[in-house]
Scaffold this active site. Structure first.
Site: not given
Ligand code: F6P
Length: 413
Positions: A224-225, A231, A276, A294, A360
């Site tokens: 990941r970044h 975050n 990022r 993402e 991501h």
């Molecule tokens: O929280 C960081 C992130 O990369 C968000 O931008 C994204 O929506 C999420 O993680 C994805 O993870 P999850 O599917 O568990 O919500």
């Protein structure tokens, strides 16, 4: 909710052809993993496994001699049993059945074709040919000698016995050709490919995939970044820059790559188009893919999970109930992301140099899930920590994984 990567109702039986130790099972499992990841219910039916389960794993080379009538009868019975199970499974709704057996004679293949056509199923032959004796020997040593067939047998004895078994098959071997169709000949693990009469969505997809795979070992690094300002604040999506702690990650990552890339190798670095990941790749030469962005959280973009729960409780609950298929309003689901990641994945497979992917959380979960063969519904729940490189050593005989936490993030998002 339908899965965009899987046209409804399409079915295919892939029939492997080839001498023992030519990488058929490798091809079968690789195609299986790819199609399963894309959402096709796929299953491999391995005739050797039927023989071991039903007749025991004690057979020596003479059992496989073409003039051993009893051996032949028993082997055909096992091949028929596996084929009938495959047909039953397809009739119960399976999408792709992979029939993993030698099928080295025309007679055998025409029986398979007749039986499948009677069952109303389309088929594609994939013949795995290996003309490089060193590759065959390496394959025998790496895979066959670990098989239950040779448990407790000294290595030299096992190699000699297996080589005789191969020689028996060679005597009766008739490669695909002469009016047989449709087929792909996969020669020397993809160095050359011959195609006859291949058309249709699934056969073309399999062919495209095979054309881009190879056996050269190289690491694939997934990360990941660095920690972003979102975050830290717990917001999802967006296009935030790195946090103070996250800004320490690019140098650590560059140093990691420099130390591990290996002499004479140049890493291929893929990022998303978001700030990022680009910031994380720092001064490395990169290719930025929008396809690696993402998961699009739609109307929830920029919110925290708490805000989503209070503002859109039904959406929050629906996502918890089925995280794989849930699609954010005006956004994406994990299944949507798999659909868009397919070209990147094939591109990663194609590379012979080490590959670093800086992306991501959701995206890395899915790419990791593909390489590890994780069930699709488990992928959205995988643990992918920040500031950690997942090293996957991709090679002909499996996949090794190691994780390197390069610096502690200030959050665990
Ligand atoms: O929280 C960081 C992130 O990369 C968000 O931008 C994204 O929506 C999420 O993680 C994805 O993870 P999850 O599917 O568990 O919500």
């Amino acid at each position: 909710m339908t899965d965009p990567s899987r046209p409804d109702g399409e079915q295919l039986v892939v029939v492997l052809v080839g001498l023992p130790a030519r990488g058929k099972s490798y091809v079968a499992s690789k195609i299986g993993r790819f199609l399963r990841w894309l959402g096709w219910t796929t299953r491999v039916f391995n005739v050797g496994a039927y023989r071991r389960a039903r007749l025991g794993a004690h057979h020596r080379e003479s059992f496989f001699a073409p003039d051993n009538a009893e051996g032949l009868r028993q082997r055909e019975a096992m091949a028929d049993a596996a084929l009938e199970d495959l047909i039953q499974w397809m009739h119960a709704g399976g999408a792709v059945g992979i029939y993993d057996a030698t099928n080295t004679t025309k007679r055998r293949r025409s029986r398979i074709r007749e039986r499948l056509s009677q069952a109303g199923l389309h088929m594609l032959f994939i013949e795995s040919i290996c003309e490089d004796p060193a590759l065959v020997l390496a394959n025998i040593r790496q895979t066959k000698l670990r098989s239950p067939d040779y448990a407790g047998v000294p290595v030299d004895e096992a190699v000699a016995d297996f080589s005789k078994r191969v020689a028996h098959y060679e005597r009766a071997y008739e490669p695909l050709g002469d009016g047989e169709t449709s087929y792909v000949k996969f020669i020397d693990v993809g160095r050359r490919i011959e195609v006859e009469g291949v058309s249709g969505y699934l056969p073309s997809k399999i062919l495209f995939f095979l054309m881009n795979t190879h056996l050269e070992g190289r690491p694939v690094w997934l990360t990941r970044h660095g920690e972003s300002e979102f975050n830290v604040s717990g917001q999802i999506g967006g296009d935030a820059v790195l946090s103070e702690s996250g800004r320490r990650y690019p140098a650590a990552l560059a140093e990691f790559v420099r130390l591990r890339v290996g002499k004479g190798r140049t890493p291929v670095v893929f990022t998303s188009t978001l700030k990022r990941t680009r910031q994380t790749a720092g001064t490395m030469r990169t290719v930025a893919w929008r396809l690696l962005n993402e998961i699009d959280a739609g109307i929830c973009d920029g919110m925290t999970y708490d805000e989503i729960r209070t503002t859109f409780p039904d959406e929050f609950a629906a996502r918890q109930a089925d995280k794989l298929r849930y699609r954010y309003p005006s956004g994406e689901s994990y299944v949507d992301v798999i659909g868009r990641l397919e070209p990147v994945l094939v591109e990663i497979e194609r590379q012979r140099q080490p590959v670093l992917v800086v992306a991501h959380q959701a995206v890395i979960r899915l790419l990791y899930g593909y390489f590890k063969g994780v069930e699709r519904h488990e992928c959205p729940h995988l643990e992918i920590p920040l500031h950690t490189v997942i090293e996957l050593r991709v090679g002909p005989y499996g996949l090794d994984e190691e994780r390197f936490c390069l610096i502690e993030p200030s959050t665990d998002d």
